[in-house]
Design an enzyme around this catalytic site. Structure first.
Site, PDB file in Angstrom:
ATOM      1  N   LYS A 112       0.936  -1.372  -0.108  1.00 14.98           N
ATOM      2  CA  LYS A 112       0.098   0.051  -0.098  1.00 14.98           C
ATOM      3  C   LYS A 112       0.750   1.201   0.024  1.00 14.98           C
ATOM      4  O   LYS A 112       1.974   1.081   0.330  1.00 14.98           O
ATOM      5  CB  LYS A 112      -0.808   0.126   1.273  1.00 14.98           C
ATOM      6  N   PRO A 164       9.595  -4.707   0.125  1.00 16.87           N
ATOM      7  CA  PRO A 164      10.807  -4.265   0.829  1.00 16.87           C
ATOM      8  C   PRO A 164      10.089  -4.470   2.400  1.00 16.87           C
ATOM      9  O   PRO A 164       9.151  -4.031   2.548  1.00 16.87           O
ATOM     10  CB  PRO A 164      11.166  -3.040   0.272  1.00 16.87           C
ATOM     11  N   VAL A 165      10.961  -4.785   3.179  1.00 14.05           N
ATOM     12  CA  VAL A 165      10.809  -4.653   4.705  1.00 14.05           C
ATOM     13  C   VAL A 165      10.986  -3.453   5.454  1.00 14.05           C
ATOM     14  O   VAL A 165      12.019  -2.944   5.283  1.00 14.05           O
ATOM     15  CB  VAL A 165      11.273  -5.910   5.449  1.00 14.05           C
ATOM     16  N   GLY A 206       7.460   1.221   5.098  1.00 15.23           N
ATOM     17  CA  GLY A 206       6.086   2.030   4.911  1.00 15.23           C
ATOM     18  C   GLY A 206       5.258   1.726   3.812  1.00 15.23           C
ATOM     19  O   GLY A 206       4.200   2.293   3.517  1.00 15.23           O
ATOM     20  N   LEU A 207       5.394   0.212   3.496  1.00 13.27           N
ATOM     21  CA  LEU A 207       4.491  -0.244   2.340  1.00 13.27           C
ATOM     22  C   LEU A 207       3.534  -1.098   2.648  1.00 13.27           C
ATOM     23  O   LEU A 207       2.724  -1.677   2.368  1.00 13.27           O
ATOM     24  CB  LEU A 207       5.424  -0.807   1.260  1.00 13.27           C
ATOM     25  N   GLY A 208       3.658  -1.501   4.217  1.00 14.76           N
ATOM     26  CA  GLY A 208       2.624  -2.579   4.811  1.00 14.76           C
ATOM     27  C   GLY A 208       2.942  -3.824   4.443  1.00 14.76           C
ATOM     28  O   GLY A 208       1.738  -4.709   4.718  1.00 14.76           O
ATOM     29  N   GLY A 209       3.953  -4.390   4.413  1.00 11.14           N
ATOM     30  CA  GLY A 209       4.108  -5.808   3.734  1.00 11.14           C
ATOM     31  C   GLY A 209       3.786  -6.851   5.068  1.00 11.14           C
ATOM     32  O   GLY A 209       3.138  -7.582   4.508  1.00 11.14           O
ATOM     33  N   SER A 261       1.835  -6.611   7.443  1.00  5.98           N
ATOM     34  CA  SER A 261       0.175  -6.550   7.765  1.00  5.98           C
ATOM     35  C   SER A 261      -0.439  -7.071   6.598  1.00  5.98           C
ATOM     36  O   SER A 261      -1.495  -7.601   6.967  1.00  5.98           O
ATOM     37  CB  SER A 261      -0.049  -5.091   7.753  1.00  5.98           C
ATOM     38  N   SER A 262      -0.058  -6.710   5.352  1.00 10.09           N
ATOM     39  CA  SER A 262      -0.733  -7.357   4.086  1.00 10.09           C
ATOM     40  C   SER A 262      -0.395  -8.935   4.211  1.00 10.09           C
ATOM     41  O   SER A 262      -1.350  -9.680   3.724  1.00 10.09           O
ATOM     42  CB  SER A 262      -0.204  -6.746   2.803  1.00 10.09           C
ATOM     43  N   ASP A 273      -2.879  -1.736  10.176  1.00 15.25           N
ATOM     44  CA  ASP A 273      -3.152  -1.669   8.764  1.00 15.25           C
ATOM     45  C   ASP A 273      -3.727  -2.865   8.513  1.00 15.25           C
ATOM     46  O   ASP A 273      -4.359  -2.968   7.198  1.00 15.25           O
ATOM     47  CB  ASP A 273      -1.857  -1.462   8.130  1.00 15.25           C
TER      48      ASP A 273
HETATM   49  P1  ATP Z   1       4.482  -0.845   9.606  1.00 13.45           P
HETATM   50  O1  ATP Z   1       4.022   0.506   9.384  1.00 13.45           O
HETATM   51  O2  ATP Z   1       3.148  -1.596   9.772  1.00 13.45           O
HETATM   52  O3  ATP Z   1       5.440  -1.240  10.578  1.00 13.45           O
HETATM   53  P2  ATP Z   1       6.019  -1.522   7.439  1.00 13.45           P
HETATM   54  O4  ATP Z   1       5.463  -1.705   5.970  1.00 13.45           O
HETATM   55  O5  ATP Z   1       6.904  -0.086   7.586  1.00 13.45           O
HETATM   56  O6  ATP Z   1       4.949  -1.527   8.163  1.00 13.45           O
HETATM   57  P3  ATP Z   1       6.866  -4.222   7.462  1.00 13.45           P
HETATM   58  O7  ATP Z   1       7.526  -4.519   6.343  1.00 13.45           O
HETATM   59  O8  ATP Z   1       5.295  -4.721   7.574  1.00 13.45           O
HETATM   60  O9  ATP Z   1       7.005  -2.519   7.713  1.00 13.45           O
HETATM   61  O10 ATP Z   1       7.591  -4.623   8.758  1.00 13.45           O
HETATM   62  C1  ATP Z   1       7.627  -4.216   9.944  1.00 13.45           C
HETATM   63  C2  ATP Z   1       8.249  -5.120  11.043  1.00 13.45           C
HETATM   64  O11 ATP Z   1       7.503  -6.269  10.928  1.00 13.45           O
HETATM   65  C3  ATP Z   1       9.641  -5.504  10.552  1.00 13.45           C
HETATM   66  O12 ATP Z   1      10.520  -5.351  11.764  1.00 13.45           O
HETATM   67  C4  ATP Z   1       9.641  -6.768  10.081  1.00 13.45           C
HETATM   68  O13 ATP Z   1      10.891  -7.762  10.840  1.00 13.45           O
HETATM   69  C5  ATP Z   1       8.467  -7.402  10.890  1.00 13.45           C
HETATM   70  N1  ATP Z   1       7.755  -8.602  10.219  1.00 13.45           N
HETATM   71  C6  ATP Z   1       7.041  -9.486  10.944  1.00 13.45           C
HETATM   72  N2  ATP Z   1       6.394 -10.208   9.926  1.00 13.45           N
HETATM   73  C7  ATP Z   1       6.592  -9.761   8.739  1.00 13.45           C
HETATM   74  C8  ATP Z   1       6.491 -10.094   7.274  1.00 13.45           C
HETATM   75  N3  ATP Z   1       5.586 -11.175   6.900  1.00 13.45           N
HETATM   76  N4  ATP Z   1       6.736  -9.235   6.390  1.00 13.45           N
HETATM   77  C9  ATP Z   1       7.514  -8.204   6.715  1.00 13.45           C
HETATM   78  N5  ATP Z   1       7.741  -7.790   8.047  1.00 13.45           N
HETATM   79  C10 ATP Z   1       7.500  -8.669   8.960  1.00 13.45           C
END
Ligand code: ATP
Length: 290
Positions: free
Chosen positions: A12, A95-96, A99-102, A104-105, A137
């Protein structure tokens, strides 16, 4: 009965993100516009006799019970009383900590995927309230349509008419913790106009390029200055609008012209070390399975 379930979990972007204030429980009330985009993690679920195993292609995300996909599966089995194990394979394309919600998705995809496989014991509201316990999210990703959100992100209204754009997402390759960005946030430095944009948005009277704003940008940029550089670089590629997504550090550019977006992605890949990807907004409902 086939024991494998294939799922797509989209990323997202947030076209605006306004922080309204800090709550007594430490969360922040916000108003945001979530837009799902066509960058997907691919998830394969395999029902096994017992235990939850995770194989995740990106070592920045956990490959154990801390993975949000595993937490979602455990919650589903606990709430239904179904006695099963699960193998979860995640091809991580989002990417982990970006800020793309991976994460949560992925959690939302697993909840929806298992719910659908086991004959829909839960309705969408119940799935959202289960998901909210995993991440703010997740309810949005249960719906996965452009949504105006309030509360901590769980009060959702679909946005049905929206001017579509091609989206270029750029990530510097350094993770940024959401918790750190909120900790570093100075509420006196938030600058988005806090008027109610939902009615105009939902009537198709509001072009999102006019309302791009993210109250977390100043905090995120002070922790990760390259965000400002990426914004300037994408602006220089003739984007119609540029903004950091969520808590960063990913930045997206909006392009009304697909060729321009493609060209900008090519230039960034050729001239920088940043990750870049051209995607489309997902404006309608999409299937749960791949
Ligand atoms: P948010 O704003 O919800 O933190 P984001 O997009 O910035 O989301 P994510 O990629 O969701 O970040 O990762 C946030 C944290 O969740 C990371 O520290 C990661 O190690 C952990 N995490 C747990 N499960 C997952 C997954 N399936 N995919 C990505 N990260 C995960």
């Amino acid at each position: 009965m086939e024991k494998k379930i294939n799922l797509l979990a989209p990323a997202k972007i947030n076209a605006f993100l306004e922080i309204m204030g800090r709550r007594s429980d430490g969360y922040h009330d916000l108003k945001t516009l979530f837009i799902p985009v066509s960058l997907y993690d691919k998830i394969e679920l395999d029902l096994i006799s017992d235990g939850i195993k995770v194989f995740c292609s990106d070592e920045d995300a956990p490959s154990d019970e801390n993975n949000l996909a595993a937490k979602a599966a455990r919650l589903f089995f606990e709430r239904t009383g179904i006695e099963s194990g699960l193998e979860i394979r995640i091809e991580k394309n989002i990417p982990v900590a970006a800020g793309l919600g991976g994460g949560s998705s992925d959690a939302a995809a697993v909840l929806k995927g298992l719910n659908s496989y086991f004959g829909a014991p839960f309705g969408i509201r119940e799935l959202c309230s289960m998901g909210l316990g995993l991440g703010a999210d997740v309810p949005f990703f249960i719906h996965s349509v452009p949504s105006y959100a309030e509360g901590i992100g769980e009060i959702l209204a679909p946005v049905e008419k929206m001017v579509p754009y091609e989206v270029l997402i750029v990530n510097p390759g350094v993770p940024l913790s959401t918790a750190e960005v909120y900790k570093n946030l100075n509420l006196g430095l938030t600058k988005c106009k806090k008027e109610n944009k939902y009615p105009a948005l939902n009537q198709g009277l509001c072009d999102i390029k006019e309302i791009l704003c993210n109250d977390l940008e100043i905090s995120a940029m002070s922790l990760c200055p390259v965000i400002e550089e990426i914004k300037a670089y994408i602006t220089g590629q003739d984007a119609d609008g540029v903004l950091m997504s969520g808590s960063g550090p990913s930045v997206f550019g909006l392009f009304s012209d697909a060729d321009k977006a493609k060209k900008a992605a090519g230039i960034i890949k050729a001239n920088t070390k940043w990750w870049a990807c051209q995607v489309e907004m997902i404006l309608g409902p999409y299937g749960f399975a791949a």
